[in-house]
Motif scaffolding. Sequence first.
Motif, PDB file in Angstrom:
ATOM      1  N   SER A 280      47.897  48.930 -11.767  1.00 63.89           N
ATOM      2  CA  SER A 280      47.012  49.481 -10.739  1.00 63.89           C
ATOM      3  C   SER A 280      47.669  49.469  -9.362  1.00 63.89           C
ATOM      4  O   SER A 280      47.249  50.209  -8.456  1.00 63.89           O
ATOM      5  N   PHE A 281      48.685  48.646  -9.185  1.00 66.76           N
ATOM      6  CA  PHE A 281      49.390  48.538  -7.908  1.00 66.76           C
ATOM      7  C   PHE A 281      50.674  49.367  -7.900  1.00 66.76           C
ATOM      8  O   PHE A 281      51.268  49.600  -6.852  1.00 66.76           O
ATOM      9  N   TYR A 282      51.059  49.846  -9.051  1.00 66.87           N
ATOM     10  CA  TYR A 282      52.381  50.441  -9.252  1.00 66.87           C
ATOM     11  C   TYR A 282      52.408  51.910  -8.861  1.00 66.87           C
ATOM     12  O   TYR A 282      51.431  52.631  -9.019  1.00 66.87           O
ATOM     13  N   ARG A 283      53.575  52.394  -8.356  1.00 64.48           N
ATOM     14  CA  ARG A 283      53.762  53.797  -7.992  1.00 64.48           C
ATOM     15  C   ARG A 283      54.765  54.433  -8.960  1.00 64.48           C
ATOM     16  O   ARG A 283      55.976  54.365  -8.732  1.00 64.48           O
ATOM     17  N   PRO A 284      54.290  55.049 -10.039  1.00 64.84           N
ATOM     18  CA  PRO A 284      55.222  55.722 -10.950  1.00 64.84           C
ATOM     19  C   PRO A 284      55.802  56.983 -10.318  1.00 64.84           C
ATOM     20  O   PRO A 284      55.207  57.570  -9.403  1.00 64.84           O
ATOM     21  N   LYS A 285      56.974  57.398 -10.793  1.00 60.37           N
ATOM     22  CA  LYS A 285      57.630  58.633 -10.342  1.00 60.37           C
ATOM     23  C   LYS A 285      57.728  58.693  -8.818  1.00 60.37           C
ATOM     24  O   LYS A 285      57.427  59.695  -8.180  1.00 60.37           O
ATOM     25  N   ASN A 286      58.189  57.588  -8.250  1.00 62.03           N
ATOM     26  CA  ASN A 286      58.244  57.471  -6.794  1.00 62.03           C
ATOM     27  C   ASN A 286      59.248  56.383  -6.446  1.00 62.03           C
ATOM     28  O   ASN A 286      59.318  55.364  -7.127  1.00 62.03           O
ATOM     29  N   ASN A 287      60.011  56.572  -5.373  1.00 62.51           N
ATOM     30  CA  ASN A 287      60.996  55.546  -5.043  1.00 62.51           C
ATOM     31  C   ASN A 287      60.339  54.228  -4.649  1.00 62.51           C
ATOM     32  O   ASN A 287      60.955  53.165  -4.769  1.00 62.51           O
ATOM     33  N   HIS A 288      59.075  54.251  -4.209  1.00 65.30           N
ATOM     34  CA  HIS A 288      58.375  52.996  -3.945  1.00 65.30           C
ATOM     35  C   HIS A 288      58.233  52.196  -5.240  1.00 65.30           C
ATOM     36  O   HIS A 288      58.429  50.979  -5.260  1.00 65.30           O
ATOM     37  N   GLY A 289      57.871  52.881  -6.306  1.00 68.43           N
ATOM     38  CA  GLY A 289      57.769  52.209  -7.597  1.00 68.43           C
ATOM     39  C   GLY A 289      59.118  51.684  -8.066  1.00 68.43           C
ATOM     40  O   GLY A 289      59.198  50.618  -8.684  1.00 68.43           O
ATOM     41  N   MET A 290      60.177  52.436  -7.774  1.00 60.91           N
ATOM     42  CA  MET A 290      61.516  51.971  -8.132  1.00 60.91           C
ATOM     43  C   MET A 290      61.819  50.649  -7.435  1.00 60.91           C
ATOM     44  O   MET A 290      62.321  49.702  -8.052  1.00 60.91           O
ATOM     45  N   PHE A 291      61.485  50.555  -6.137  1.00 54.06           N
ATOM     46  CA  PHE A 291      61.700  49.301  -5.425  1.00 54.06           C
ATOM     47  C   PHE A 291      60.810  48.189  -5.984  1.00 54.06           C
ATOM     48  O   PHE A 291      61.211  47.019  -6.020  1.00 54.06           O
ATOM     49  N   GLN A 292      59.596  48.536  -6.407  1.00 55.89           N
ATOM     50  CA  GLN A 292      58.738  47.532  -7.032  1.00 55.89           C
ATOM     51  C   GLN A 292      59.399  46.969  -8.287  1.00 55.89           C
ATOM     52  O   GLN A 292      59.353  45.756  -8.533  1.00 55.89           O
ATOM     53  N   ASP A 293      60.012  47.831  -9.077  1.00 54.66           N
ATOM     54  CA  ASP A 293      60.693  47.367 -10.288  1.00 54.66           C
ATOM     55  C   ASP A 293      61.899  46.504  -9.954  1.00 54.66           C
ATOM     56  O   ASP A 293      62.149  45.482 -10.607  1.00 54.66           O
ATOM     57  N   LEU A 294      62.666  46.905  -8.946  1.00 58.13           N
ATOM     58  CA  LEU A 294      63.825  46.105  -8.550  1.00 58.13           C
ATOM     59  C   LEU A 294      63.379  44.721  -8.092  1.00 58.13           C
ATOM     60  O   LEU A 294      64.006  43.709  -8.443  1.00 58.13           O
ATOM     61  N   ALA A 295      62.311  44.666  -7.306  1.00 55.34           N
ATOM     62  CA  ALA A 295      61.827  43.379  -6.801  1.00 55.34           C
ATOM     63  C   ALA A 295      61.271  42.511  -7.924  1.00 55.34           C
ATOM     64  O   ALA A 295      61.504  41.296  -7.966  1.00 55.34           O
ATOM     65  N   LEU A 296      60.536  43.133  -8.831  1.00 56.66           N
ATOM     66  CA  LEU A 296      59.993  42.376  -9.958  1.00 56.66           C
ATOM     67  C   LEU A 296      61.119  41.826 -10.824  1.00 56.66           C
ATOM     68  O   LEU A 296      61.061  40.684 -11.297  1.00 56.66           O
ATOM     69  N   LEU A 297      62.149  42.618 -11.013  1.00 54.48           N
ATOM     70  CA  LEU A 297      63.308  42.159 -11.772  1.00 54.48           C
ATOM     71  C   LEU A 297      64.005  41.015 -11.036  1.00 54.48           C
ATOM     72  O   LEU A 297      64.434  40.035 -11.656  1.00 54.48           O
ATOM     73  N   ALA A 298      64.112  41.120  -9.715  1.00 54.40           N
ATOM     74  CA  ALA A 298      64.746  40.059  -8.930  1.00 54.40           C
ATOM     75  C   ALA A 298      63.971  38.755  -9.036  1.00 54.40           C
ATOM     76  O   ALA A 298      64.566  37.671  -9.180  1.00 54.40           O
ATOM     77  N   ILE A 299      62.652  38.826  -8.981  1.00 58.56           N
ATOM     78  CA  ILE A 299      61.837  37.610  -9.107  1.00 58.56           C
ATOM     79  C   ILE A 299      61.993  36.996 -10.493  1.00 58.56           C
ATOM     80  O   ILE A 299      62.190  35.789 -10.651  1.00 58.56           O
ATOM     81  N   SER A 300      61.926  37.833 -11.524  1.00 57.45           N
ATOM     82  CA  SER A 300      62.004  37.310 -12.891  1.00 57.45           C
ATOM     83  C   SER A 300      63.372  36.728 -13.202  1.00 57.45           C
ATOM     84  O   SER A 300      63.484  35.744 -13.943  1.00 57.45           O
ATOM     85  N   GLU A 301      64.432  37.309 -12.652  1.00 63.20           N
ATOM     86  CA  GLU A 301      65.781  36.799 -12.900  1.00 63.20           C
ATOM     87  C   GLU A 301      66.072  35.554 -12.066  1.00 63.20           C
ATOM     88  O   GLU A 301      66.749  34.629 -12.528  1.00 63.20           O
ATOM     89  N   THR A 302      65.576  35.523 -10.838  1.00 65.52           N
ATOM     90  CA  THR A 302      65.851  34.398  -9.948  1.00 65.52           C
ATOM     91  C   THR A 302      65.028  33.177 -10.319  1.00 65.52           C
ATOM     92  O   THR A 302      65.478  32.042 -10.142  1.00 65.52           O
ATOM     93  N   PHE A 303      63.826  33.411 -10.848  1.00 63.89           N
ATOM     94  CA  PHE A 303      62.939  32.309 -11.224  1.00 63.89           C
ATOM     95  C   PHE A 303      62.538  32.444 -12.697  1.00 63.89           C
ATOM     96  O   PHE A 303      61.365  32.688 -13.014  1.00 63.89           O
ATOM     97  N   PRO A 304      63.493  32.283 -13.613  1.00 68.61           N
ATOM     98  CA  PRO A 304      63.184  32.456 -15.037  1.00 68.61           C
ATOM     99  C   PRO A 304      62.209  31.404 -15.554  1.00 68.61           C
ATOM    100  O   PRO A 304      61.618  31.585 -16.627  1.00 68.61           O
TER     101      PRO A 304
END
Length: 703
Positions: A280-304
């Motif tokens: 519900s917070f996500y922006r598909p097909k949009n560079n904002h959503g791309m940054f959301q994915d990068l940030a989510l990946l950064a959190i999950s990798e940094t704090f496994p």
Amino acid sequence: MKVKRIAIFLIGIILTLTLILAPVNHKNAASAAYNPFEVEITKATNLYTKTGPNLYRNKYIGVGRSFDPLKWSGAYYVIRPYKTYYYIPRNDAKLKMNAIYLSNLQSKEYHRLVSEYFTNSSVGEHPYLYNKYNKEDLKRYADAAITGKWKLLAYPYDVNVPDLSSFDWRSNLPYYNSYLFQLNYLMVVEQLTQAYQEFGNEEYLKYAKEIIESWYKNFPLKGYKSYKWGYNDHGTALRSFILINFWNVYKHTSLNTDTLFVNDLMKLFYEHGWLLSQESFYRPKNNHGMFQDLALLAISETFPEFGSSASYKKTALTRLMKQIEHGITVEGLHQEHSPSYQLYIYDSLINFVIWADKNQFVLPAEMIRRIKEMPKQLTYLTKPNGTLPLFGDSQASVMTPSLVVNADSYPEMIYSFTKGKSGIVPEKKALNLSNQFAVFRQHWGESEPFEQSVFFGMTAGYHSKAHKHPDDLSIELYGFGGDYIVETGRYAYLAGTERSTAMKTEAHNVVHVEGQEYVLNTETIGKSRIENVTIHQDGTMEAVGSHELISGLKSKRKVLYDQEQTFLIIDAANSSYTNNYIQRFHLAPDFRVIQSDVRKTIATHPTGRTLTMLQIYGAHQIDSAVGESHVAYKDFEWVKRSELRYKQKNRQGRYMTLIHLGKNSEDTILNSKVAREGEDYVVTYTTSLDNETKSFRFPASWK
């Protein structure tokens, strides 16, 4: 211990499901009774009991035993395995963590252990920097910040915070989108963190900590839906990177003594991960959503160790590849309709690739391959004067190799950026970049001055509303050192007359129905394209594009360039109804229209360059007019310029427009005509510089 570990594992599964399914305003994690920590004995030692202020040796314990710690106290971990409190020397044990959940962080029962564990973690310590500042700016920004004078990069730039404890983050602020966006993604914390790394002044980092505490107090997650800028989709992603970098710097300093702050920071990371993972917070097909994915990946990798990190990582990677496949073509063209974003998105993504590589995190190979193709497209998008066309949300940014990470890998791009001073001559002079841009270039400076080359660009391709203007089939014409016909630009990202004007169909060099805007919605996605770009045997360059973005109308534009400074633009707008059609061309600033007639319009520039425009088909049915419009080569610049308008009333809008780019005031078209020869039209013309008749031949069909 084996039974205990199995139990913990099962609890972890149950709690992970609970976290995913529970709403955010509930305790969406394990019960606080669940202890995520254990200490493993790494050196044979003694357990101590405490009587009054003194510790007494009680039991001897061997290597390999594990216990659930309650906390740490000075040089000891405190455990209670048999209803008795024991103290284990911290030097003889290793703190380990099983999955930790939000409720553990909310209770703060284990805040000291949380602080110790994450302080000692070295996972993901290579930073991902969103903005990079030079030393002089860093010093200036940071010194101002700690006196309460924050500096943003967006108008109106200044944020006055005389007292952080009473600063109102949510009201009484200038209402400019980019300004509030930068304020709330904590650009000031980014500046202070980088300034500390550069200059070592702990006051910078201390104040950054206070800013984070103030922001978090003002924006609790439970109210995220009501905080437009506090939890902006793009801003939340960027703030995640900035906070991770802050933490990785702060944890190694002598300032890291506030264990409750560290606990809250981990809670903030956990909450950001939760929010970024929500569809519900996500922006598909949009560079904002791309940054959301990068940030989510950064959190999950940094704090496994976060209980949901595994699911966050899976979600982020799945969505990210969809974003890449939608937003970047196999050739590396970014599909948000704006040349400026080709560089911006490349820079953001290639630095993330470097971040992942340095931290030994794995990214999809196809993602990396497409990203590394992106600079190649800038080779052809860049005009001979080194700037980008103003298509979509673009500024006339000056391209230099220093802007491009790994620029040395792209010698043709370097040649384009340096105006032929270094690099390798690009192979092509006419091409289509995916279905989004058509480009012609007269030469690459091989035998004539580089900046004198003629450049043509046409845009199309509707893939999403991100940075999309109603500019399909619009063109730019450049030659002999400057623009002749130029797009409007974005002005700036804020509500206002200039921005709303730039977003109208009439602000672009197109044919449209009077009073109607292009329809940009989900139903019209994919109904716009560059169809082909070719070079004919006689050297004529041709570009064809089409769209169906006006209800009940099919529009097509064919552009021919004879490489003799003259363009022929053939427009066809087919409808079942009679319409008032308007063809518009917005001239570059300082062009003055000295002759205005449907059969010949002449405009001159102070440099001597001259534009001649003729309507050579059905001119008796066309009314011409000279109007006024504006152009924004950069943000908050709004410069007057002339607009040429050609209006006709018909069921089918038909235009054949001859445009000559004159080098000087004498360089104009003298006469022209169009004739039907069998299945072809033939357009002939002569210029004032010679008596030679030149011609265009093309199929007579308007389809």
